[in-house]
Design a protein around this motif. Sequence first.
Motif, PDB file in Angstrom:
ATOM      1  N   THR A  50     -18.278  -8.581  14.275  1.00 41.62           N
ATOM      2  CA  THR A  50     -18.770  -9.878  14.745  1.00 41.62           C
ATOM      3  C   THR A  50     -17.757 -10.622  15.616  1.00 41.62           C
ATOM      4  O   THR A  50     -18.146 -11.539  16.327  1.00 41.62           O
ATOM      5  N   GLU A  51     -16.495 -10.243  15.582  1.00 38.76           N
ATOM      6  CA  GLU A  51     -15.480 -10.872  16.435  1.00 38.76           C
ATOM      7  C   GLU A  51     -14.952  -9.923  17.504  1.00 38.76           C
ATOM      8  O   GLU A  51     -14.636 -10.342  18.610  1.00 38.76           O
ATOM      9  N   ARG A  52     -14.821  -8.666  17.149  1.00 41.00           N
ATOM     10  CA  ARG A  52     -14.308  -7.639  18.058  1.00 41.00           C
ATOM     11  C   ARG A  52     -15.287  -6.474  18.036  1.00 41.00           C
ATOM     12  O   ARG A  52     -16.164  -6.401  17.161  1.00 41.00           O
ATOM     13  N   PRO A  99     -12.349  -8.063  22.229  1.00 37.86           N
ATOM     14  CA  PRO A  99     -13.144  -9.201  21.768  1.00 37.86           C
ATOM     15  C   PRO A  99     -14.621  -8.987  22.108  1.00 37.86           C
ATOM     16  O   PRO A  99     -14.956  -8.348  23.122  1.00 37.86           O
TER      17      PRO A  99
END
Length: 126
Positions: A50-52, A99
């Motif tokens: 969800t972030e990377r 990202p």
Amino acid sequence: MVDSWVFVDGALPASADTVTEALRARIAEGALESVLESSAGRTLFVVSNTERALVMLLDRPGDPGEHATDPRADSADWSDGYVLANGQEDEYPDAETVPLAEALRIVRHILTTGRPPSDASWTIDR
């Protein structure tokens, strides 16, 4: 001519115009692994926490492939939470992932041109 792409798990067509929104929706629903296949037999894997995301492109089955990298990431930093479709949870070095916004940009470019953006950091594993 640029290949056409589909999401393997549902054979839904994916285009450069729709892939970013589709991947964001899948991730929001908890489907952190997405696999797209091209009309030429290439496979594009996107696995997120969800972030990377790990973005990997294979030319054919058995190909070691190539993947996006992040030269700005600390080589000692790792992230977990990359959940595969079979339930396995992986962790990867941050330098071997990007990202999420960059991953989406790369995927869109691959679907548009057939190759990663020239300004993206990219490692060939062949």
